[in-house]
Design an enzyme around this catalytic site. Structure first.
Site, mmCIF file in Angstrom:
data_model
loop_
_atom_site.group_PDB
_atom_site.id
_atom_site.type_symbol
_atom_site.label_atom_id
_atom_site.label_comp_id
_atom_site.label_asym_id
_atom_site.label_seq_id
_atom_site.Cartn_x
_atom_site.Cartn_y
_atom_site.Cartn_z
ATOM 1 N N HIS A 140 0.825 -1.228 0.000
ATOM 2 C CA HIS A 140 0.000 0.000 0.000
ATOM 3 C C HIS A 140 0.850 1.266 0.000
ATOM 4 O O HIS A 140 0.325 2.354 -0.245
ATOM 5 C CB HIS A 140 -0.944 0.031 1.207
ATOM 6 C CG HIS A 140 -1.910 -1.101 1.231
ATOM 7 N ND1 HIS A 140 -2.802 -1.324 0.206
ATOM 8 C CD2 HIS A 140 -2.117 -2.101 2.129
ATOM 9 C CE1 HIS A 140 -3.520 -2.409 0.482
ATOM 10 N NE2 HIS A 140 -3.117 -2.901 1.642
ATOM 11 N N ASP A 187 -2.271 -10.619 -2.372
ATOM 12 C CA ASP A 187 -2.867 -10.202 -1.104
ATOM 13 C C ASP A 187 -4.366 -9.934 -1.341
ATOM 14 O O ASP A 187 -4.777 -9.603 -2.458
ATOM 15 C CB ASP A 187 -2.159 -8.930 -0.618
ATOM 16 C CG ASP A 187 -2.569 -8.514 0.780
ATOM 17 O OD1 ASP A 187 -1.850 -8.850 1.730
ATOM 18 O OD2 ASP A 187 -3.625 -7.846 0.923
ATOM 19 N N ASP A 208 -4.239 -13.126 3.654
ATOM 20 C CA ASP A 208 -5.545 -12.660 4.145
ATOM 21 C C ASP A 208 -6.687 -13.071 3.219
ATOM 22 O O ASP A 208 -7.839 -12.686 3.430
ATOM 23 C CB ASP A 208 -5.543 -11.145 4.415
ATOM 24 C CG ASP A 208 -4.761 -10.331 3.401
ATOM 25 O OD1 ASP A 208 -4.300 -10.898 2.392
ATOM 26 O OD2 ASP A 208 -4.619 -9.112 3.627
ATOM 27 N N TYR A 268 -3.555 -12.384 8.592
ATOM 28 C CA TYR A 268 -3.728 -11.998 9.992
ATOM 29 C C TYR A 268 -4.261 -13.107 10.880
ATOM 30 O O TYR A 268 -4.436 -12.905 12.081
ATOM 31 C CB TYR A 268 -4.607 -10.727 10.046
ATOM 32 C CG TYR A 268 -3.999 -9.664 9.158
ATOM 33 C CD1 TYR A 268 -2.881 -8.943 9.579
ATOM 34 C CD2 TYR A 268 -4.449 -9.465 7.845
ATOM 35 C CE1 TYR A 268 -2.264 -8.040 8.744
ATOM 36 C CE2 TYR A 268 -3.839 -8.552 6.995
ATOM 37 C CZ TYR A 268 -2.741 -7.848 7.447
ATOM 38 O OH TYR A 268 -2.123 -6.959 6.610
HETATM 39 C C1 OKP Z 1 -2.880 -4.402 4.681
HETATM 40 B B1 OKP Z 1 -2.456 -5.549 3.749
HETATM 41 C C2 OKP Z 1 -9.868 -3.145 9.674
HETATM 42 C C3 OKP Z 1 -9.712 -1.865 8.858
HETATM 43 C C4 OKP Z 1 -8.294 -1.687 8.416
HETATM 44 C C5 OKP Z 1 -6.732 -1.913 6.637
HETATM 45 C C6 OKP Z 1 -6.256 -3.064 5.862
HETATM 46 C C7 OKP Z 1 -4.803 -3.026 5.547
HETATM 47 C C8 OKP Z 1 -4.357 -4.303 4.899
HETATM 48 N N1 OKP Z 1 -9.724 -2.930 11.068
HETATM 49 N N2 OKP Z 1 -8.072 -2.143 7.121
HETATM 50 O O1 OKP Z 1 -2.864 -5.414 2.414
HETATM 51 O O2 OKP Z 1 -2.841 -6.856 4.205
HETATM 52 ZN ZN ZN Z 2 -4.030 -7.394 2.720
#
Ligand code: OKP
Ligand code: ZN
Length: 319
Positions: free
Chosen positions: A139, A173, A262, A301
């Site tokens: 990101h 991802d 994820d 996660y």
């Molecule tokens: C990072 B990667 C949930 C809301 C937050 C952000 C996601 C970031 C993902 N509490 N969401 O791409 O796995």
């Molecule tokens: Zn992600």
């Protein structure tokens, strides 16, 4: 079993406790235990080639990220006295999920070093390398942190490899890699292909739609496959095959995989329905490209299952 797995302990000092979600403090999903779990499980499974990251000059990062952005993270991190304090920056940031802590700069720099150590092994002739990067990177844009990402590990590694050949990035991802896409949006020597959840329903919301295909020289060198929330294995498999066929046509010298777990059915923030053994299928499909492959850890996660998924990916890839 002789696949080099690159690790740095620096990530342990970046350990945010909270993210701010709609004004509420909630437990942070991007936990340090993620990488420790992967490492532990791979040792148990018999992997033996663990490699410590080497330190690379910051110039590799300045090719991808603005100098003032890098300095901002360095100075903010280093200015914090209390190791538990979590600073939410108001500059250079796209969300309230990506705090700066005292250990953040060192962790983020060494996460890039993990990726570059893997890239140099691939460049020297290794067929597969796996960088246990943390914090994740996809990101992070040239001057924007967000989505738990500070420096774009995959982008820096891909840029390094692009000096030696054509590079394809396959981002699997669950979330769209907005940073990686934007960094290479006008380049034709690095092909970005991503499978991810429909951005209208999940982070990063702003990009990852199928009509985003690159601009200028980069036209046609970005390809997005957004999938609905709830996507199961059959649809995922067909889409992955399509994505990989585009990579085959591009005919890369190197493959960089932004590897998120994820997409797993029990991931606490994901929303696809992939089982653990399905990661072997994903690995096998990638292996048909028969291209030196650098795996870069992104998200995932469901901490206690991450090692299993890593093992299955490696198994599929090296069959
Ligand atoms: C990072 B990667 C949930 C809301 C937050 C952000 C996601 C970031 C993902 N509490 N969401 O791409 O796995
Ligand atoms: Zn992600």
């Amino acid at each position: 079993m002789d696949i080099p797995i690159i690790y740095s302990p620096a990530h342990l000092r970046h350990s945010p406790q909270f993210e701010i979600f709609e004004g509420e403090k909630i437990p942070h999903a991007e936990k340090k235990e993620r990488i420790e779990e992967i490492k532990k499980t791979l040792i148990q499974k018999g992997y033996k080639t663990f490699v410590s990251s080497k330190s690379f000059p910051i110039t590799h990062i300045t090719k991808i990220h603005q100098k003032s952005y890098i300095e901002f993270i360095r100075q903010k991190s280093n200015s914090l006295k209390d190791v538990n304090f979590e600073l939410y920056p108001s500059y250079y940031s796209m969300d309230t999920y990506t705090p700066i802590l005292r250990g953040t700069f060192d962790a983020a720099k060494q996460s890039v070093d993990v990726a570059l150590t893997g890239a140099s092994l691939i460049q020297k002739g290794k067929k597969i390398a796996y960088g246990l990067c943390r914090p994740p990177g996809h990101h992070a844009d040239s001057n924007i942190m967000g989505g738990y990402c500070y420096f774009n590990n995959a982008a820096v590694a891909a840029d390094y490899l692009s000096l030696h050949g054509r590079v394809a990035i396959l981002d699997i991802d669950f979330h769209h890699g907005n940073g990686t896409q934007h960094i290479f949006y006008e380049r034709s020597d690095v092909f970005y292909v991503s499978l991810h959840v429909d951005p209208t329903v999940k982070f990063p919301y702003i990009s990852g739609f199928s009509d985003e295909t690159g601009i200028g020289k980069g036209k046609g060198f970005t390809k997005n496959f957004p999938l609905p929330l709830g996507t199961a294995e059959n649809t995922y498999y067909k889409t992955l095959k399509k994505a990989i066929s585009h990579i085959k046509k591009f005919n890369p010298d190197y493959l960089v995989v932004s590897l998120g777990f994820d997409t797993f059915e029990n991931d606490p923030i994901g929303g696809f329905k992939l089982s653990i053994p399905f990661y072997r299928t994903i690995g096998k499909e990638m292996s048909y490209l028969n291209t030196p492959t650098l795996l870069i850890q992104e998200g995932g996660y469901a901490v206690s299952s991450l090692g299993e998924m890593a093992h299955f990916i490696l198994k599929g890839l090296s069959l």
